[in-house]
Design an enzyme around this catalytic site. Structure first.
Site: not given
Length: 581
Positions: A333, A427
């Protein structure tokens, strides 16, 4: 992980098997046309019509959106037939990249608008419409944007193209190559179940208690092995050893994924309430400057970067010593910039990724890693490069009251990586809807739900059970012996078999014929496997030099996606086969 967001409630779409959906949706009448609806003619709630920005369609565009979904524009869509449609949104973003929320007949999802000059078109994925009247609402999320119009066209649902079975590490261990070969063969047919583990909460045990199943992939975090956390007294509690123990379950078939919330090497702020030392992976909790550290390779901070990587390499070597491949997902991320490794922009992040790849692969001789990069929507410039990435993942935490089909995110990643890299839901805050995966064709390689009371433990138990027992979701007990499964050990054999042809494929008449050109006479075995590695048919034949024809018996087999394994001695390669009834 990203910001905590509320639970998505499951809302199942009734759908048939994927090949049936593909047939139905490619059989649209020739006269089926685009449905185009101007935003200024739709119902407006708290927003207004503007016309100062040139380039719009119709008589204007809708403006005045903010972070509240209460400010929205509602379209009434009259569909000529029930089915799945491609949705395009014409938009403008005067103040930079923005996010939007989309709700169709009560099903909500989210997406991103890129920062482009003037008006542009966003592909918002595939959406299911009922025959007749449908309601489509756009608004909220985060940002200030304009909506010009929406357009819907009947969609087809292609299977994702399989990438080459070539890892970025040419010296990868045999087990690592074999695992990757299995993942490639499975891609587009089934989805592997994963679960983020937590030493304290023991989430994998929780899943097993509720479903009777272990995930196929156990996801572990090396966070507490960060040297700056250890300096403050963090205790990893044998997290690596626990992961290794789980991986050895069920004859060693458990698949391991490792991530690393990397606490900044130094310069932790360590102030309450939200900048304490243990949150040092967040940009807000450290003043560590990655760009400055990389600019001075002889400086103390660059040496600390190497020190930290070397500490994690020691943990990864424990897995290699046990012949355990790792789906390695570091520096995740980054483009969100909420972690320090992304705070200074794309260039320093990519350099750090490439340094880590080189240090682990060449300096530490770690050859058990499959490198998983976590992408962000509309952030192509952050991609480290094909030579450094084996799999592309996306982390999705949607603030939604109903299950999303994730089609918009899937579509964007397929546009960039289809046929180049596997794509996975690395995720998620909520369990995916497996029926949506089938009907919208979002065949993630795997999914992994985040840990904690707001995520896996907040999923409704019936939903958890239905996902982990779904025939299209692979759990630990359903994994084949991937250590020897479908290995691409025979690259020369595959290249020499360029004349191989399987027909009909898809097969609809109970017959499957293989034509294969052989460069010399040699005994060859043709094995038909299910997507989970179970052998269902086998033919041995001595091929003669030149063209050969082999018949594979499939009359008694159910419809589905299979793998044809062609083997000559120790050399082998695979092809995908689709059977229809």
């Amino acid at each position: 992980m990203t910001l905590p967001l509320p639970l998505i409630r499951e809302s199942f779409l009734q759908a048939r098997a994927l090949w049936v959906v593909v047939f139905l949706l490619t059989a649209w009448p020739a006269q089926a046309q685009e449905i185009k609806l101007e935003a200024e003619n739709a119902t407006r709630n708290g927003v207004t019509v503007g016309n100062s920005l040139a380039g719009y369609s119709g008589t204007g565009y809708v403006q005045g959106f903010d972070n509240s979904f209460a400010k929205n524009v509602t379209f009434t869509v009259n569909a000529p037939a029930a089915g799945i449609y491609d949705l395009a949104i014409r938009y403008a973003t005067p103040s930079g990249e923005k996010g939007y929320a989309l709700e169709i007949n009560g099903q909500r999802t989210e997406g991103m608008f890129s920062n482009v000059p003037g008006f542009a078109t966003a592909q918002a994925g595939k959406q299911y419409l009922n025959a007749g009247t449908n309601t489509l609402v756009i608004g909220g999320s985060w940002g200030y944007y304009y909506i010009d119009f929406i357009a819907l066209t009947p969609a087809t649902i292609p299977l994702p193209a399989k990438p080459p079975k070539t890892l970025t590490d040419a010296n990868a261990t045999t087990s690592t190559k074999n695992l990757f070969s299995y993942l490639v063969d499975l891609y587009g047919t089934k989805v592997l179940a994963g679960q983020q583990e937590n030493n304290l909460l023991q989430e994998i045990d929780y899943v097993r208690e509720q479903t009777g199943k272990d995930p196929a992939i156990g996801v572990y975090d090396l966070i507490d092995y960060s040297p700056s956390r250890l300096q403050y007294g963090a205790n990893p509690n044998n997290h690596s050893e626990n992961a290794i123990t789980w991986a050895k379950k069920d004859q060693g078939r458990g698949i391991i994924s490792l991530m690393w919330h990397w606490n900044a090497p130094t310069d932790l702020i360590n102030q309450s309430p939200d900048k304490l030392w243990w949150s040092g992976f967040y940009t807000r909790a450290t003043t560590f400057d990655l760009a400055a550290a990389l600019a001075d390779k002889n400086g103390a901070n660059y040496q600390l970067l190497l020190r930290d990587m070397d500490a994690i390499a020691l943990e990864l070597k424990k897995f290699q010593a046990q012949d355990i491949p790792v789906l390695w997902r570091p520096l995740h991320e980054a483009a969100g910039a909420w972690f320090w490794w992304g705070a200074k922009g794309a260039a320093p992040f990519k350099e750090l990724w490439q340094i880590m790849h080189d240090r682990f692969t060449n300096h530490h001789q770690l050859h058990n890693l499959i490198w998983v990069y976590t992408a962000e929507p509309n952030k192509q410039d952050w991609y480290p490069g094909d030579a450094y990435v084996d799999i592309v993942g996306i982390d999705i935490y949607e603030n939604s009251a109903t299950a999303s089909n994730h089609s918009a995110q899937w579509t964007e990643l397929q546009t960039l990586f289809n046929g180049k890299k596997l794509v996975t839901l690395s995720e998620t805050g909520n369990l995916p809807n497996v029926e949506y995966i089938k009907s919208f064709g979002t065949w993630w390689s795997w999914f992994a739900v985040w840990t904690g009371p707001d995520y896996i433990r907040k999923q409704p138990i019936p939903l958890l059970q239905s996902v982990f027992t779904h025939p299209d979701v692979i759990t630990l007990d359903e994994l084949p012996n991937w250590r020897t499964y479908g290995t691409l050990t025979g690259l020369a054999l595959e290249e020499a078999s360029g004349g191989l042809r399987i027909f009909p494929n898809p097969s609809a008449n109970g017959k499957l014929t293989v034509e294969m050109t052989a460069t010399s006479a040699r005994a060859t075995t043709f094995i038909l496997l299910t997507s989970t590695g179970k052998k269902v048919a086998s033919v041995k034949q001595k091929l003669q030099e030149g063209q050969n024809v082999v018949q594979i018996p499939v009359q008694q087999l159910p419809a589905g996606v299979y793998v044809l394994l062609v083997q000559q001695g120790k050399e082998r390669f695979t092809r995908r086969v689709i059977l229809q009834k």
